[in-house]
Write an enzyme that holds these catalytic residues in place. Structure first.
Site, mmCIF file in Angstrom:
data_model
loop_
_atom_site.group_PDB
_atom_site.id
_atom_site.type_symbol
_atom_site.label_atom_id
_atom_site.label_comp_id
_atom_site.label_asym_id
_atom_site.label_seq_id
_atom_site.Cartn_x
_atom_site.Cartn_y
_atom_site.Cartn_z
ATOM 1 N N HIS A 78 -100.128 143.147 16.570
ATOM 2 C CA HIS A 78 -101.490 142.866 16.101
ATOM 3 C C HIS A 78 -102.198 142.090 17.210
ATOM 4 O O HIS A 78 -101.736 141.009 17.610
ATOM 5 C CB HIS A 78 -101.458 142.067 14.793
ATOM 6 C CG HIS A 78 -100.884 142.864 13.653
ATOM 7 N ND1 HIS A 78 -99.982 142.354 12.762
ATOM 8 C CD2 HIS A 78 -101.108 144.161 13.285
ATOM 9 C CE1 HIS A 78 -99.662 143.303 11.879
ATOM 10 N NE2 HIS A 78 -100.328 144.404 12.183
ATOM 11 N N GLU A 126 -92.698 135.315 11.865
ATOM 12 C CA GLU A 126 -94.067 135.224 11.325
ATOM 13 C C GLU A 126 -94.419 133.741 11.214
ATOM 14 O O GLU A 126 -93.821 133.029 10.403
ATOM 15 C CB GLU A 126 -94.088 135.890 9.947
ATOM 16 C CG GLU A 126 -95.417 135.966 9.253
ATOM 17 C CD GLU A 126 -96.302 137.098 9.753
ATOM 18 O OE1 GLU A 126 -97.271 136.776 10.450
ATOM 19 O OE2 GLU A 126 -96.014 138.277 9.435
ATOM 20 N N GLU A 141 -103.146 138.153 17.125
ATOM 21 C CA GLU A 141 -102.126 137.153 16.789
ATOM 22 C C GLU A 141 -101.536 136.665 18.107
ATOM 23 O O GLU A 141 -100.690 137.327 18.715
ATOM 24 C CB GLU A 141 -101.076 137.780 15.863
ATOM 25 C CG GLU A 141 -101.713 138.236 14.539
ATOM 26 C CD GLU A 141 -100.761 138.986 13.620
ATOM 27 O OE1 GLU A 141 -99.557 139.073 13.928
ATOM 28 O OE2 GLU A 141 -101.232 139.485 12.580
ATOM 29 N N HIS A 161 -95.222 137.669 15.215
ATOM 30 C CA HIS A 161 -96.499 137.728 14.477
ATOM 31 C C HIS A 161 -96.992 136.341 14.095
ATOM 32 O O HIS A 161 -96.217 135.386 14.013
ATOM 33 C CB HIS A 161 -96.327 138.535 13.185
ATOM 34 C CG HIS A 161 -96.197 140.005 13.413
ATOM 35 N ND1 HIS A 161 -97.228 140.881 13.178
ATOM 36 C CD2 HIS A 161 -95.156 140.749 13.867
ATOM 37 C CE1 HIS A 161 -96.826 142.118 13.466
ATOM 38 N NE2 HIS A 161 -95.571 142.064 13.886
#
Ligand SMILES: [Zn+2]
Length: 298
Positions: A14, A166, A17, A106
Site C-alpha cells: 500500500h 501491521e 503506508e 503495513h
C-alpha cells in the site's frame, strides 16, 4: 523440519503506508540485512507507482488481487491486476513458490500497536508468535487462519509462508519514528526466529501465549443511497483489542440511538475506524482472546 532460507521482505504494498517503505530504505542504507547471513533476504517495493503518488493503490487494492483464479484470468488487466501477475511471477507462482517466507510490512490508522498477523496455525507460525510475544510483550498476535478462502487474496499468499506486520496508529502518508521503531523491532525478531527455527534451537520458547482470533467484520449501517446512518461510538476510539461485552455500545446513529454489540461473546475489536476501509463502511473487525500452548504444535 523444512528450512526457511529464502525470505522476501516487502514494503509499499500500500503506497501510503510509509513505515515499511522506509524500513527497507533504512536497512539498505545501514546494511542491516547482513545481520542474518544465514538467510537469503530480498527486499521489494510492491507497488512503486502507488508509493510515488503516496496513495494506497492506483486502481484497485493490490493486496486483494492474489486469488489464484484472478492471477490466471488474463482479462483482468487493470494496473494492480497486472502488477499482481508480475509479482506472482517474481515470487511465485502461488502454490509452487520458491520463496519460503514473505514478510509484508503495513501500517494501519487504527490503534493496533505492533500487530503480527498470521494466516496459519502450524508449528512455524505458532513458534514465531510465541518467540515474538516473549521478546516483545507489547506485541499483539492476531490469527486470521479462519478467514474464508475467498478472502485469502493477499500478496503473502503467493509465498510458501507469509506473515503481515501491521503497525499503528499512523496516518496515511506520514512517517512516525515510534511506529517505525516498533516495525523494525518486530521484523528483526521474526528474522531472528527464522534462524533459530532452522537451527532447531527453539527450546526456550514460552509454554504458551495470548493471542486474538478473527471472528467477524462489522459495517456501519447505511440507507438506500449508501449514506452512513451511524458512526463508531466514542467509547471505542483508540481502544483496539480492548474487551467489548455483549450489550456494550459500539456505534451511535446520527439521531443519537446507541447500537450495541449483539454477539454472545466478549469481543476484542481491531481495525476500529481504519481509514482505508471507508468505501466498505467497515466499522471494525471483531476477535476473541485465545491462549495457545506451544506443546500442542511441536
Ligand atoms: Zn496496508
Amino acid at each position: 523440519m523444512h528450512n526457511i532460507t529464502r525470505v522476501a521482505l516487502v514494503g509499499g504494498t500500500h503506497g501510503n503506508e510509509l513505515s515499511g517503505i522506509y524500513l527497507l530504505k533504512k536497512w539498505d542504507k545501514t546494511s542491516q540485512f547482513a545481520r542474518w547471513p544465514q538467510l537469503e533476504l530480498t527486499q521489494t517495493i510492491a507497488n512503486p507507482r502507488a508509493c510515488e503518488h503516496s496513495v494506497r493503490y492506483m486502481e484497485t487494492d493490490l493486496n486483494r488481487e492474489f486469488a489464484l483464479e484472478d492471477l490466471q484470468n488474463y482479462r483482468l488487466v487493470g494496473y494492480e491486476q497486472l502488477l499482481a501477475k508480475k509479482l506472482n511471477q517474481q515470487f511465485g507462482p502461488r502454490g509452487r513458490s520458491p520463496v519460503e517466507l514473505m514478510i509484508d510490512l503495513h501500517n494501519t490508522t487504527s490503534n493496533m500497536g505492533a500487530c503480527l498477523m498470521l494466516l496459519r496455525k502450524d508449528a512455524f507460525n505458532i513458534g514465531m508468535a510465541a518467540y515474538v510475544k516473549d521478546r516483545m510483550p507489547e506485541a499483539v498476535i492476531y490469527f486470521q487462519d479462519n478467514l474464508p478462502k475467498e478472502r485469502k487474496r493477499f500478496l503473502i499468499s503467493v509465498a510458501q509462508q507469509g506473515v503481515t506486520v501491521e503497525v499503528g496508529p499512523q496516518p496515511n502518508s506520514v512517517l512516525q519514528q515510534e511506529t517505525l521503531e516498533l516495525m523494525e523491532t518486530m521484523t528483526a525478531h521474526i528474522l531472528d526466529y527464522v534462524v533459530l527455527y532452522n537451527d532447531d534451537k527453539l527450546a526456550s520458547l514460552p509454554a504458551g501465549f495470548e493471542a486474538f482470533q478473527y471472528t467477524e467484520d462489522l459495517v456501519l449501517p447505511t440507507d438506500e443511497q449508501g449514506q452512513r446512518l451511524a458512526m463508531v461510538s466514542k467509547r471505542l476510539d483508540r481502544r483496539d483489542f480492548h474487551p467489548v461485552e455483549p450489550g456494550d455500545v459500539i456505534m451511535e446513529t446520527f439521531d443519537g440511538v446507541p447500537i450495541c454489540w449483539e454477539g454472545d461473546y466478549t469481543a476484542y475489536p481491531l481495525f476500529i475506524n481504519e481509514a482505508a476501509y471507508h468505501r466498505s463502511h467497515s466499522a471494525m473487525s471483531m476477535s476473541q482472546r485465545i491462549v495457545l500452548r506451544c506443546a500442542d504444535y511441536f
